[in-house]
Motif scaffolding. Sequence first.
Motif, PDB file in Angstrom:
ATOM      1  N   TYR A   7     118.052  69.864 -31.703  1.00  0.00           N
ATOM      2  CA  TYR A   7     117.217  70.217 -30.554  1.00  0.00           C
ATOM      3  C   TYR A   7     115.767  70.451 -30.968  1.00  0.00           C
ATOM      4  N   ILE A   8     114.864  70.157 -30.034  1.00  0.00           N
ATOM      5  CA  ILE A   8     113.464  70.549 -30.179  1.00  0.00           C
ATOM      6  C   ILE A   8     113.040  71.251 -28.901  1.00  0.00           C
ATOM      7  N   SER A   9     112.008  72.059 -28.986  1.00  0.00           N
ATOM      8  CA  SER A   9     111.526  72.796 -27.818  1.00  0.00           C
ATOM      9  C   SER A   9     110.536  71.950 -27.028  1.00  0.00           C
ATOM     10  N   GLU A  10     110.216  72.403 -25.830  1.00  0.00           N
ATOM     11  CA  GLU A  10     109.213  71.718 -25.019  1.00  0.00           C
ATOM     12  C   GLU A  10     107.864  71.711 -25.722  1.00  0.00           C
ATOM     13  N   GLU A  11     107.552  72.795 -26.435  1.00  0.00           N
ATOM     14  CA  GLU A  11     106.284  72.869 -27.161  1.00  0.00           C
ATOM     15  C   GLU A  11     106.234  71.830 -28.267  1.00  0.00           C
ATOM     16  N   ASP A  12     107.360  71.615 -28.947  1.00  0.00           N
ATOM     17  CA  ASP A  12     107.404  70.583 -29.985  1.00  0.00           C
ATOM     18  C   ASP A  12     107.217  69.197 -29.372  1.00  0.00           C
ATOM     19  N   LEU A  13     107.830  68.982 -28.215  1.00  0.00           N
ATOM     20  CA  LEU A  13     107.706  67.689 -27.535  1.00  0.00           C
ATOM     21  C   LEU A  13     106.256  67.422 -27.146  1.00  0.00           C
ATOM     22  N   LYS A  14     105.554  68.448 -26.684  1.00  0.00           N
ATOM     23  CA  LYS A  14     104.173  68.299 -26.241  1.00  0.00           C
ATOM     24  C   LYS A  14     103.245  67.825 -27.357  1.00  0.00           C
ATOM     25  N   LYS A  15     103.622  68.069 -28.612  1.00  0.00           N
ATOM     26  CA  LYS A  15     102.778  67.656 -29.739  1.00  0.00           C
ATOM     27  C   LYS A  15     102.760  66.135 -29.911  1.00  0.00           C
ATOM     28  N   HIS A  16     103.769  65.471 -29.371  1.00  0.00           N
ATOM     29  CA  HIS A  16     103.866  64.017 -29.510  1.00  0.00           C
ATOM     30  C   HIS A  16     103.276  63.350 -28.261  1.00  0.00           C
ATOM     31  N   ASN A  17     101.979  63.497 -28.079  1.00  0.00           N
ATOM     32  CA  ASN A  17     101.327  63.036 -26.851  1.00  0.00           C
ATOM     33  C   ASN A  17     100.126  62.143 -27.117  1.00  0.00           C
ATOM     34  N   LYS A  18     100.192  61.388 -28.221  1.00  0.00           N
ATOM     35  CA  LYS A  18      99.084  60.495 -28.576  1.00  0.00           C
ATOM     36  C   LYS A  18      99.578  59.050 -28.616  1.00  0.00           C
ATOM     37  N   PRO A  19      98.665  58.094 -28.468  1.00  0.00           N
ATOM     38  CA  PRO A  19      99.079  56.682 -28.500  1.00  0.00           C
ATOM     39  C   PRO A  19      99.809  56.310 -29.788  1.00  0.00           C
ATOM     40  N   SER A  25     110.819  62.705 -22.748  1.00  0.00           N
ATOM     41  CA  SER A  25     112.189  63.162 -22.560  1.00  0.00           C
ATOM     42  C   SER A  25     112.724  62.623 -21.243  1.00  0.00           C
ATOM     43  N   ILE A  26     113.964  62.137 -21.264  1.00  0.00           N
ATOM     44  CA  ILE A  26     114.637  61.683 -20.052  1.00  0.00           C
ATOM     45  C   ILE A  26     116.050  62.257 -20.052  1.00  0.00           C
ATOM     46  N   GLN A  27     116.362  63.030 -19.028  1.00  0.00           N
ATOM     47  CA  GLN A  27     117.665  63.680 -18.913  1.00  0.00           C
ATOM     48  C   GLN A  27     117.994  64.527 -20.141  1.00  0.00           C
ATOM     49  N   GLY A  28     116.975  65.162 -20.716  1.00  0.00           N
ATOM     50  CA  GLY A  28     117.195  66.055 -21.841  1.00  0.00           C
ATOM     51  C   GLY A  28     117.243  65.379 -23.189  1.00  0.00           C
ATOM     52  N   LYS A  29     117.247  64.046 -23.236  1.00  0.00           N
ATOM     53  CA  LYS A  29     117.229  63.316 -24.501  1.00  0.00           C
ATOM     54  C   LYS A  29     115.796  62.888 -24.799  1.00  0.00           C
ATOM     55  N   VAL A  30     115.417  62.941 -26.065  1.00  0.00           N
ATOM     56  CA  VAL A  30     114.027  62.678 -26.472  1.00  0.00           C
ATOM     57  C   VAL A  30     113.925  61.271 -27.054  1.00  0.00           C
ATOM     58  N   TYR A  31     112.926  60.529 -26.587  1.00  0.00           N
ATOM     59  CA  TYR A  31     112.747  59.140 -27.001  1.00  0.00           C
ATOM     60  C   TYR A  31     111.355  58.925 -27.589  1.00  0.00           C
ATOM     61  N   ASN A  32     111.299  58.107 -28.632  1.00  0.00           N
ATOM     62  CA  ASN A  32     110.036  57.715 -29.254  1.00  0.00           C
ATOM     63  C   ASN A  32     109.661  56.336 -28.720  1.00  0.00           C
ATOM     64  N   GLY A  52     104.776  63.397 -24.177  1.00  0.00           N
ATOM     65  CA  GLY A  52     105.049  64.773 -24.537  1.00  0.00           C
ATOM     66  C   GLY A  52     105.686  65.585 -23.419  1.00  0.00           C
ATOM     67  N   GLN A  53     106.257  64.919 -22.432  1.00  0.00           N
ATOM     68  CA  GLN A  53     106.817  65.606 -21.270  1.00  0.00           C
ATOM     69  C   GLN A  53     108.168  65.009 -20.876  1.00  0.00           C
ATOM     70  N   ASP A  54     108.842  65.714 -19.977  1.00  0.00           N
ATOM     71  CA  ASP A  54     110.021  65.148 -19.330  1.00  0.00           C
ATOM     72  C   ASP A  54     109.550  64.143 -18.285  1.00  0.00           C
ATOM     73  N   ALA A  55     110.127  62.955 -18.308  1.00  0.00           N
ATOM     74  CA  ALA A  55     109.697  61.889 -17.401  1.00  0.00           C
ATOM     75  C   ALA A  55     110.864  61.342 -16.581  1.00  0.00           C
ATOM     76  N   ARG A  81     115.687  71.443 -25.944  1.00  0.00           N
ATOM     77  CA  ARG A  81     116.308  72.756 -25.855  1.00  0.00           C
ATOM     78  C   ARG A  81     115.989  73.392 -24.490  1.00  0.00           C
ATOM     79  N   ASP A  82     116.949  74.130 -23.960  1.00  0.00           N
ATOM     80  CA  ASP A  82     116.772  74.833 -22.679  1.00  0.00           C
ATOM     81  C   ASP A  82     116.375  73.877 -21.560  1.00  0.00           C
ATOM     82  N   PHE A  83     116.914  72.680 -21.591  1.00  0.00           N
ATOM     83  CA  PHE A  83     116.601  71.681 -20.573  1.00  0.00           C
ATOM     84  C   PHE A  83     117.193  72.097 -19.231  1.00  0.00           C
ATOM     85  N   GLU A  84     116.349  72.164 -18.222  1.00  0.00           N
ATOM     86  CA  GLU A  84     116.790  72.541 -16.887  1.00  0.00           C
ATOM     87  C   GLU A  84     116.234  71.557 -15.855  1.00  0.00           C
TER      88      GLU A  84
END
Length: 439
Positions: A7-19, A25-32, A52-55, A81-84
């Motif tokens: 798991y990673i947190s939403e804050e960790d996901l937000k760091k991956h927001n560059k070209p 994230s889609i349905q709680g799963k994280v994609y590169n 860097g967001q849920d889409a 983590r804590d996906f709602e």
Amino acid sequence: MADEKKYISEEDLKKHNKPTDLWISIQGKVYNVTDWAKQHPGGDIPLLNLSGQDATDAFIAFHPGSAWQYLDKFFTGYYLRDFEVSEVSKDYRRLASEFSKAGMFDKKEHVVIYSLCFVAMLFVSCICGVLCSNSFWVHMGSGALLGFAWVQISYLGHDSGHYNMMTTKGFNKLAQILSGNCLTGISIAWWKWTHNAHHIACNSLDYDPDLQHLPFFAVSSKLFHSITSRFYGRELTFDPVSRFLVCYQHFTFYPVMCVARVNLFLQTFLLLLSKRRVPDRALNILGILVFWTWFPLLVSCLPNWTERVLFVLASFSVTSIQHIQFCLNHFSANVYVGSPTGNDWFEKQTSGTIDISCSSWMDWFHGGLQFQLEHHLFPRLPRCHLRKVSPVVRELCKKHNLPYRSLSFFEANVQTIKTLRAAALQAQDLLWEAFNTHG
């Protein structure tokens, strides 16, 4: 355990927001999707805007069920983590699923055939009017018919850009090039580039290109601070020229709309001649060359330059109906500054859109765009179903205390002019302040 989830947190996901480092994230799963963004059929802008967001909601809105199978190759192995899921998103996804099971995304009825026949009739009438009559008024009427044909063919181009209105993807692409590039002179590549960004970032002053009309228009005083367009990558400068023009925008709105098509031609050329990656660039350029061959030839068949200029103005003026309608759908809705957010995607669509109420027999005139909120929530839904789903969408908005605004065509015009006038008065205050300060 080897199969234990990571798991990673939403804050960790937000760091991956560059070209160069783009995760969603889609349905709680994280994609590169860093490398995929360059090949994405909808362009890289939608992915960058939601990086860097849920889409999930946006993914459901823009993709058929068959697209889910392609996600696995981008899976990072991480879960959020804590996906709602919010209650409004649950209801939205349920509706999308119900519409899909009912086959509504695939049933297009006979709108395409009827529209093509109508457009063909308009084009033939226009050509006959130019070639077979010497009457000045027939020529002007022919110009108006051409403009109306452009409006109707643009609706078909819009449909083909959101879903396969033809039987195959190949035929759909052909329809896009014919309806956009060849018949209207506006590149489907340019339309996709800007329109997808508009849908994702609906009414964001710095992310939505369809609200960035300086120096002519500013729908909010927030544009007076020379904000940076994240779409165009440049500052939207509110200079003295912009200030002067905006001061009178509620008077110039309709005249500018009458020649707004010139800007669409210009934007088409700027994109196709730019260094940006443009899908099917050669095909788009070929289609534009077709338009700039037949259209000048048709105009040259008129007897003198006065009639030629007035013919072009007549055709452009009629197309202003479409430009105005789009403004009615968005100019007086809520605006914001900042990037779109995936976790309130539904709320952003309701906030940034306004429907135009009309009788069912006028649906052909508006091309489905009168149901702007329904279209934004379900962009792949053929326009013949938008009126059917409207009551359901209205009830969903009521349930979650979200705005559902539907105005008559007249009321929407009044509201739009009020919005422009309010911003104009604020610009006039700034103009007088600058005059008094500098003498």
